[in-house]
Design an enzyme around this catalytic site. Sequence first.
Site, mmCIF file in Angstrom:
data_model
loop_
_atom_site.group_PDB
_atom_site.id
_atom_site.type_symbol
_atom_site.label_atom_id
_atom_site.label_comp_id
_atom_site.label_asym_id
_atom_site.label_seq_id
_atom_site.Cartn_x
_atom_site.Cartn_y
_atom_site.Cartn_z
ATOM 1 N N ARG A 181 36.918 35.011 40.414
ATOM 2 C CA ARG A 181 37.921 36.023 40.037
ATOM 3 C C ARG A 181 39.108 35.999 41.000
ATOM 4 O O ARG A 181 40.260 36.082 40.580
ATOM 5 C CB ARG A 181 37.297 37.426 40.006
ATOM 6 C CG ARG A 181 36.299 37.606 38.866
ATOM 7 C CD ARG A 181 35.617 38.951 38.932
ATOM 8 N NE ARG A 181 34.906 39.084 40.205
ATOM 9 C CZ ARG A 181 34.386 40.213 40.663
ATOM 10 N NH1 ARG A 181 34.507 41.327 39.975
ATOM 11 N NH2 ARG A 181 33.763 40.257 41.805
ATOM 12 N N ASN B 228 33.867 39.915 35.879
ATOM 13 C CA ASN B 228 32.550 39.345 35.618
ATOM 14 C C ASN B 228 31.943 40.078 34.425
ATOM 15 O O ASN B 228 32.235 41.245 34.191
ATOM 16 C CB ASN B 228 31.626 39.540 36.823
ATOM 17 C CG ASN B 228 31.950 38.593 37.968
ATOM 18 O OD1 ASN B 228 32.586 37.562 37.774
ATOM 19 N ND2 ASN B 228 31.527 38.950 39.163
#
Length: 105
Positions: free
Chosen positions: A30, A48
């Site tokens: 990320r 996620n």
Amino acid sequence: MFQNRSTMSNEDLISVDYEIFGRVQGVFFRKYTQAEGKKLGLVGWVQNTGAGTVQGQIQGPRSKVIEMQEWLKSTGSPKSHITKAEFKNENRVDSLEHSSFKIVK
């Protein structure tokens, strides 16, 4: 009259949803995605999922979004292992719906 910089080019602004499969959690995916998005001048988000994938949305000029899609498919973070990248809901947008590129917890 003030004009948004991104509308000054003739290039379409597009929005694309994505989901990345493989070893993409616990490997700073990320964080790297956010950094790459910002570097390309894109906006959107990344998070996620409970299924062990990473998903999100990217918006910006078509050529930059395509660059980001290539990055998501093939590069990712240094320790990630991408097995599949899915892109869907590609739409032309008149203006960007996000102000930055965020990591959603």
